[in-house]
Scaffold this active site. Sequence first.
Site, PDB file in Angstrom:
ATOM      1  N   TYR A 122      14.554  29.735   9.647  1.00  0.00           N
ATOM      2  CA  TYR A 122      13.290  30.514  10.196  1.00  0.00           C
ATOM      3  C   TYR A 122      13.249  30.417  11.588  1.00  0.00           C
ATOM      4  O   TYR A 122      13.519  29.361  12.294  1.00  0.00           O
ATOM      5  CB  TYR A 122      12.103  29.731   9.447  1.00  0.00           C
ATOM      6  CG  TYR A 122      11.903  29.963   7.858  1.00  0.00           C
ATOM      7  CD1 TYR A 122      11.778  31.278   7.555  1.00  0.00           C
ATOM      8  CD2 TYR A 122      12.124  29.079   7.030  1.00  0.00           C
ATOM      9  CE1 TYR A 122      11.554  31.549   6.164  1.00  0.00           C
ATOM     10  CE2 TYR A 122      12.102  29.357   5.643  1.00  0.00           C
ATOM     11  CZ  TYR A 122      11.680  30.519   5.278  1.00  0.00           C
ATOM     12  OH  TYR A 122      11.646  30.748   3.913  1.00  0.00           O
ATOM     13  N   LYS A 125       0.926  -1.200  -0.088  1.00  0.00           N
ATOM     14  CA  LYS A 125      -0.056   0.039   0.090  1.00  0.00           C
ATOM     15  C   LYS A 125       0.814   1.254   0.111  1.00  0.00           C
ATOM     16  O   LYS A 125       2.155   1.119   0.242  1.00  0.00           O
ATOM     17  CB  LYS A 125      -0.853  -0.138   1.411  1.00  0.00           C
ATOM     18  CG  LYS A 125      -0.252   0.006   2.590  1.00  0.00           C
ATOM     19  CD  LYS A 125      -1.211  -0.212   3.667  1.00  0.00           C
ATOM     20  CE  LYS A 125      -0.501  -0.229   4.992  1.00  0.00           C
ATOM     21  NZ  LYS A 125      -1.398  -0.739   6.174  1.00  0.00           N
TER      22      LYS A 125
HETATM   23  C1  LIG Z   1      -0.604  -1.723   6.623  1.00  0.00           C
HETATM   24  C2  LIG Z   1      -1.228  -3.105   7.111  1.00  0.00           C
HETATM   25  C3  LIG Z   1      -0.333  -4.333   7.467  1.00  0.00           C
HETATM   26  C4  LIG Z   1       1.162  -4.219   7.584  1.00  0.00           C
HETATM   27  O1  LIG Z   1       1.739  -3.663   8.679  1.00  0.00           O
HETATM   28  P1  LIG Z   1       3.106  -3.510   9.040  1.00  0.00           P
HETATM   29  O2  LIG Z   1       3.255  -3.042  10.395  1.00  0.00           O
HETATM   30  O3  LIG Z   1       3.667  -2.476   8.089  1.00  0.00           O
HETATM   31  O4  LIG Z   1       3.635  -4.883   8.769  1.00  0.00           O
HETATM   32  C5  LIG Z   1      -0.948  -5.382   7.668  1.00  0.00           C
HETATM   33  N1  LIG Z   1      -2.318  -5.643   7.773  1.00  0.00           N
HETATM   34  C6  LIG Z   1      -3.195  -4.377   7.391  1.00  0.00           C
HETATM   35  C7  LIG Z   1      -4.523  -4.572   7.632  1.00  0.00           C
HETATM   36  C8  LIG Z   1      -2.400  -3.277   7.247  1.00  0.00           C
HETATM   37  O5  LIG Z   1      -3.432  -2.356   7.016  1.00  0.00           O
END
Ligand SMILES: *Cc1c(COP(=O)(O)O)cnc(C)c1O
Length: 353
Positions: free
Chosen positions: A251, A34
């Site tokens: 800044y 993702k």
């Molecule tokens: C993002 C996600 C993962 C992966 O999690 P990590 O902590 O990056 O290993 C697994 N399951 C779901 C449902 C997620 O949204």
Amino acid sequence: MSRPIHARIDLAALQHNLHMARRATSARVMAVVKANGYGHGLLQAADALRDADGFALLDVRDALQLREAGFRQPILLLEGFFSRDELPLLAEYELTSVIHNQSQLDWLEAYPRRNGLSVWLKLNSGMNRLGFASAEFPAVLEKVKAHRAVRDVTLMTHFAQADEAAGVEPQHEVFRQVAGAQRLPCSLANSAALLRYPATHGDWVRPGIMLYGSSPFADVAAETLGLRPVMTLSSAIISIRQLKAGDAVGYGATFRADRPMRIGTVACGYADGYPRHAPTGTPILVEGQRTRLLGRVSMDMLAVDLSDVPAAKIGSRVVLWGEGMAVDEVARAAGTLSYELLCALAPRVPLSF
Ligand SMILES: *Cc1c(COP(=O)(O)O)cnc(C)c1O
């Protein structure tokens, strides 16, 4: 010559980290890609992870990209479909969908065709984000199993504290109570649970962050887990100057020299994805040597202390995170997580593979 900032993606390290996930489990591995592969480039990351048993992401358009690039394994939509209009696409491209709420169930009910959908039915075991409550779960499951459009069902849940001392047990117990008697495939584990709680592995694990070479645990370094950094964000020094005691930097003049200092300006700012809230002292590598951020991060630049880096000159290589400077350490200094830094890499930063 273009602006010197760039992110190098080490695809061999990505493959190595997948191998580390495999070594930790006998379950099938659903690689989570993702958010553009956690900022690493969806197609390139998926290609390096092509030995994974499946891919998980959010957007049906990304799923179609993977299918069109030739990936044949299951592709799981972690938030499921967002309207009934997406259902024909799921069927056509053989996408697997999470079902986590009543609206999705209603859209499915109204869907007339028989078409062999694979469904991951999500239980809310305590995170209270997505999923059906324990009390309604058995009835929902019966409905989904009996639906003409559904070919197979996997049961899933997600842990809120697998990376923390509190662990997974209360949620795992809820899952066992509700799903334990079902003879259906199960999926519970993210990276943290994959590494720490083998009893949660079930049939599919869902690692994300560990694949990208970052530790899911605040108290364990990625290196200790045998993980290799995948993204190295680097740039260069584009200006050098000498400060007198009392001179301010950046800044808000939030940093003021208390003695003569040599400082450099780096072509990297928050518009590149570097965290604006990183404070003075956040570690940075210049010419392979550790030094520190000074003052506020600007949109396109930040300042570093070169007092103890005599070799530094205009054009010196600066590593913001990655090889030699763990992204977890930078994230901790900035009061955030590596997840956020990696995903926030700006589109204007060129990637090389
Ligand atoms: C993002 C996600 C993962 C992966 O999690 P990590 O902590 O990056 O290993 C697994 N399951 C779901 C449902 C997620 O949204």
